[in-house]
Write a protein that holds these residues in place. Structure first.
Motif, short mmCIF file in Angstrom:
data_model
loop_
_atom_site.label_atom_id
_atom_site.label_comp_id
_atom_site.label_asym_id
_atom_site.label_seq_id
_atom_site.Cartn_x
_atom_site.Cartn_y
_atom_site.Cartn_z
N SER A 375 0.84 -1.20 0.00
CA SER A 375 0.00 0.00 0.00
C SER A 375 0.87 1.25 0.00
N ASP A 379 0.76 4.18 -2.74
CA ASP A 379 0.59 5.59 -2.39
C ASP A 379 1.73 6.44 -2.94
N GLU A 382 1.35 7.06 -6.60
CA GLU A 382 0.39 8.11 -6.93
C GLU A 382 1.03 9.49 -6.80
N ASP A 383 1.88 9.66 -5.80
CA ASP A 383 2.60 10.94 -5.67
C ASP A 383 3.52 11.17 -6.87
#
Length: 531
Positions: A375, A379, A382-383
């Motif tokens: 996860s 995350d 995505e950044d």
């Protein structure tokens, strides 16, 4: 190759490292568990190594305090009016010198020093009578739970009526299942049973302990009232104390228990190299590799045409906009040393392509990782995706574009000028014959227009110069097309190389850092577990 086994201090340090590496990934309770075991182990190691701490744990009515007094040899549990019940820890201390800091760490205030030694060779010893763990007072259970994690040896005291009680098994014994080497089990009040039933009940208790995970614990039948089994229990305690290894075994058991959720986990395999290649292909596509390559090839053809084309027409190419400059691409850094482009921002389709590439790679390197780490990678991906359009623009800008023809083509420019000069000489010759024949007479005599094989020389100069210029222009145009195709391929490769470097720095390394952190976490866990 033989690998040296880690020392206890090294294992504690490794557990501390694992706790640091797991911060942000482990649940609060998991992280607190690792921190607590690492801290408690280090603190216990820093205190008296001579004293063995033995804790008596039991439920209300099990006769724990009476048994404690019988083992001590004196009814010290009721020697003070302020302790009518087992409401706070009570310590019986043999050879108390050096025990103060240890008892302070255990937070045991009620201390009774004993004369002599507990048993021959037992050495310094501390026996603790603890509050009932099923007390209605929450503070009693808190004390018992805390000390269950601190004492060197655990003595579980129960009786024929409560030995199968789920409270002692679920909340106390089972969580310490890794501590068989420093655990004693006592079936007190065995005198309440018929002699023929005592062994059967003890075997039943032993079977429950085995189910809890304590594989090597032997049950001792005792009776504080009659004294049955008291000497046997004293002997068992003395044997543990004589070994002077209870402290180490307890800490080792704590380490095994704390690391057990991950001890069998295997480090994930290296991500396939194909995943990186596929991402680079996708990002190159999103960065406009085809468009940039086509623009570079077109710019090369335009510049070659300007340099080597027929001089009477090639000048018109200068009025056509340069494909690279139209995109705002520089082949050299600007005055600030920065490469920039005015290429339009990635459209929705290009962004979707780039996002798919990064997410695909993130999924590939997450394979085999626990949910928390995978996860975190998702995350972070995505950044990265949010920053990617600007990064791809900079990547395109700093790509070396082979759009400038080599200086070797300069010879064609010279020939073009010579051809044009020859044609101009022919034209001027005819003009002078027509308007200034007297100027040529001293040079050529009466034959102002000499011939070669029936062809007037001025005509040959004009036709040869023009034809040579046109032919050379056509030839260089053909070469420009062939070379332009190669330029297009080279540009794609150059952009892909830059994209590969960008993806390495902006995608692979940040995501790989999280993955490496998990691998380092597992390595620290294995060291802490003694593997």
């Amino acid at each position: 190759m033989f690998k040296k086994k880690a020392t206890l201090n090294e294992r504690l340090t490794a557990l501390d490292t694992a706790a640091d590496l797991g911060a942000g990934f482990l649940t609060p309770s998991e992280h607190a568990r690792l921190d607590a075991v690492a801290a408690a182990g280090a603190e216990r190691r820093a205190l008296s190594a001579e004293h063995t701490v033995v804790g008596f744990f039991g439920a209300t009515g099990s006769g724990k305090t009476s048994l404690f007094n019988a083992v001590v040899g004196e009814n010290i549990g009721k020697a003070a009016a302020r302790r009518p019940t087992t409401s706070s820890p009570l310590a019986a201390v043999w050879e108390p010198e050096g025990s103060e800091e240890l008892l302070n760490w255990l937070d045991v205030e009620d201390r009774r020093n004993r004369q002599g030694e507990f048993a021959p060779g037992a050495g310094p010893l501390i026996l603790l009578d603890l509050p009932d763990f099923d007390s209605v007072e929450p503070i009693h259970r808190e004390i018992t739970t805390r000390l269950a994690g601190q004492v060197d040896v655990l003595v579980w005291v129960t009786d024929p009526e409560k030995y199968a009680d789920s409270i002692i098994h679920d909340h106390f014994i089972r969580p310490h299942a890794a501590h068989s080497a420093v655990t004693l089990a006592v079936l007190n009040k065995s005198d309440m049973l018929k002699e023929s039933d005592q062994r059967a009940v003890a075997d039943s208790f032993a079977a429950l302990l085995h189910e809890d995970g304590l594989k090597k614990v032997k049950v001792i039948n005792t009776s504080a009232r009659t004294g049955m089994g008291v000497d046997q229990l004293r002997t068992a305690i003395a044997k543990v104390a004589q070994a002077h290894s209870a402290q180490t075994k307890r800490i080792e058991a704590d380490l095994v228990a704390a690391t057990s959720p991950w001890a069998e986990s295997k480090a994930p395999a290296e991500p396939p190299k194909q995943a990186k290649r596929e991402m680079d292909n996708v990002l190159s596509q999103a960065a406009g590799a085809d468009r940039l390559a086509s623009a570079t090839a077109a710019a090369y053809r335009k510049r070659l045409g300007q340099q080597t084309g027929w001089l009477l027409t090639s000048w018109m190419l200068r009025f056509r906009p340069d494909p690279l400059k139209r995109l705002g691409l520089r082949e050299e850094a600007d005055e600030l040393g920065v490469h920039r482009t005015s290429m339009p921002e990635l459209d929705a389709s290009s962004k979707a392509i780039a996002n798919r590439g990064v997410r695909g790679y993130a999924s590939a390197i997450s394979d085999g990782l626990p949910q928390a780490w995978s996860s975190a990678i998702a995350d972070r991906a995505e950044d990265i995706i949010d920053e990617l359009p600007a990064e791809l623009d900079r990547t395109a800008a700093k790509t070396r574009l082979p759009a400038q023809p080599s200086k070797a083509w300069g010879i064609m420019t010279v020939i073009q000028w010579l051809a044009l000069l020859a044609a101009l000489v022919g034209v001027i010759w005819y003009l002078m014959v027509a308007f200034l024949p007297g100027a040529l007479t001293p040079l050529l005599g009466d034959e102002l227009v000499p011939e070669v094989e029936g062809w007037p020389i001025p005509t040959l100069l004009i036709m040869g110069g023009l034809l040579l210029g046109i032919v050379l222009g056509l030839l260089t145009a053909v070469f420009g097309g062939v070379i332009g195709a190669n330029i297009k391929s080279r540009t794609k490769r150059a952009l892909r190389k830059e994209v590969a470097e960008t993806s390495q720095a902006k995608v692979v390394e940040p995501l790989g850092e999280i993955r490496s952190q998990y691998i380092d976490f597992l390595a620290a866990i294995r060291t802490a577990a003694g593997g």
